[in-house]
Design an enzyme around this catalytic site. Structure first.
Site, mmCIF file in Angstrom:
data_model
loop_
_atom_site.group_PDB
_atom_site.id
_atom_site.type_symbol
_atom_site.label_atom_id
_atom_site.label_comp_id
_atom_site.label_asym_id
_atom_site.label_seq_id
_atom_site.Cartn_x
_atom_site.Cartn_y
_atom_site.Cartn_z
ATOM 1 N N ALA A 1 0.838 -1.204 0.000
ATOM 2 C CA ALA A 1 0.000 0.000 0.000
ATOM 3 C C ALA A 1 0.864 1.241 0.000
ATOM 4 O O ALA A 1 1.951 1.261 0.575
ATOM 5 C CB ALA A 1 -0.925 0.012 1.217
ATOM 6 N N VAL A 2 0.340 2.265 -0.658
ATOM 7 C CA VAL A 2 0.988 3.583 -0.695
ATOM 8 C C VAL A 2 -0.068 4.594 -0.265
ATOM 9 O O VAL A 2 -1.226 4.535 -0.715
ATOM 10 C CB VAL A 2 1.518 3.884 -2.117
ATOM 11 C CG1 VAL A 2 2.055 5.307 -2.203
ATOM 12 C CG2 VAL A 2 2.601 2.878 -2.495
ATOM 13 N N GLU B 1 -2.329 -12.432 -3.773
ATOM 14 C CA GLU B 1 -3.760 -12.395 -4.053
ATOM 15 C C GLU B 1 -4.185 -10.936 -4.138
ATOM 16 O O GLU B 1 -3.697 -10.109 -3.366
ATOM 17 C CB GLU B 1 -4.584 -13.064 -2.939
ATOM 18 C CG GLU B 1 -4.648 -14.561 -3.021
ATOM 19 C CD GLU B 1 -3.577 -15.229 -2.186
ATOM 20 O OE1 GLU B 1 -2.943 -14.521 -1.378
ATOM 21 O OE2 GLU B 1 -3.361 -16.451 -2.334
ATOM 22 N N ASN C 1 -9.926 -4.781 -7.974
ATOM 23 C CA ASN C 1 -8.860 -3.800 -7.721
ATOM 24 C C ASN C 1 -8.028 -3.602 -8.993
ATOM 25 O O ASN C 1 -6.881 -4.033 -9.112
ATOM 26 C CB ASN C 1 -7.987 -4.262 -6.547
ATOM 27 C CG ASN C 1 -7.085 -3.162 -6.018
ATOM 28 O OD1 ASN C 1 -6.907 -2.140 -6.679
ATOM 29 N ND2 ASN C 1 -6.512 -3.372 -4.850
ATOM 30 N N TYR D 1 0.567 -4.941 -10.843
ATOM 31 C CA TYR D 1 1.235 -6.248 -10.765
ATOM 32 C C TYR D 1 1.545 -6.796 -12.162
ATOM 33 O O TYR D 1 2.594 -7.408 -12.370
ATOM 34 C CB TYR D 1 0.387 -7.237 -9.969
ATOM 35 C CG TYR D 1 0.255 -6.892 -8.510
ATOM 36 C CD1 TYR D 1 1.377 -6.573 -7.735
ATOM 37 C CD2 TYR D 1 -0.992 -6.872 -7.875
ATOM 38 C CE1 TYR D 1 1.260 -6.245 -6.399
ATOM 39 C CE2 TYR D 1 -1.116 -6.550 -6.536
ATOM 40 C CZ TYR D 1 0.015 -6.239 -5.807
ATOM 41 O OH TYR D 1 -0.104 -5.910 -4.481
#
Ligand SMILES: CC(C)(COP(=O)(O)OP(=O)(O)OC[C@H]1O[C@@H](n2cnc3c(N)ncnc32)[C@H](O)[C@@H]1OP(=O)(O)O)[C@@H](O)C(=O)NCCC(=O)NCCS
Length: 148
Positions: free
Chosen positions: A75-76, A108, A113, A120
């Protein structure tokens, strides 16, 4: 614009900042005890944080099992997204894996999302399966893998 944060291993003193970011960026955030487990108790962890002016602005939590790495959480913080911070964390993770026996990285990601899935894919992860009802919200997850 790309920024260049300092990337280092996560420390127990980062837990409060991780939790605050987690709660800002996810609608279904990890609990304090999940984050504490990964930072304090996970015996085979590779946990990294990205910092600007000593504040944590992003993190990557993962663990190694023999020749596999499981990317658990990435996360950012909202104000720092789309500036290469997650890319910096991924690059540092792959740099550190060069000295290990890891051959595959798994993760996962929620099927909805799309931003993370795009990220990814850009890093070479391919979809290999779908886990039905993976999240406690009932949402399905894509399983993605990258060979090293
Ligand atoms: C996914 C996430 C970690 C990416 O971090 P980031 O620092 O913004 O990513 P970077 O700036 O390093 O990489 C940006 C690249 O990733 C992809 N990307 C990232 N967010 C995207 C979005 N919302 N839509 C489409 N592509 C996206 C694009 O390829 C983008 O490159 P581009 O800007 O040239 O198009 C960040 O958006 C985030 O924290 N999201 C909320 C938490 C989350 O969903 N984590 C993943 C859980 S599995």
């Amino acid at each position: 614009m790309t920024i260049t944060p300092v990337i280092r291993e996560a420390l127990p003193t980062d837990i409060e900042q991780l939790l605050a970011i987690e709660r800002r960026v996810f609608t279904d955030p990890w609990t304090r005890s999940q984050i504490e487990f990964e930072l304090l108790k996970q015996p085979v962890a590779l946990n990294l944080v990205a910092c600007m002016n000593e504040d944590v602005i992003g993190y990557l939590l993962s663990y190694l099992v023999v020749d596999e790495l499981h990317l658990n959480n990435l996360a950012v913080d909202n104000d720092f997204q789309k500036q290469g911070v997650a890319a910096g964390l991924m690059q540092e993770m792959f740099n550190r894996l060069e000295a290990t026996a890891v051959k595959h990285c798994y993760l996962e990601v929620a099927v909805t999302n799309s931003g993370a899935i795009a990220f990814y894919r850009r890093w070479g992860f391919d979809q290999v399966a779908i886990r039905k009802n993976y999240y406690h919200t009932g949402e399905d997850a894509l399983v993605m893998v990258k060979g090293l």
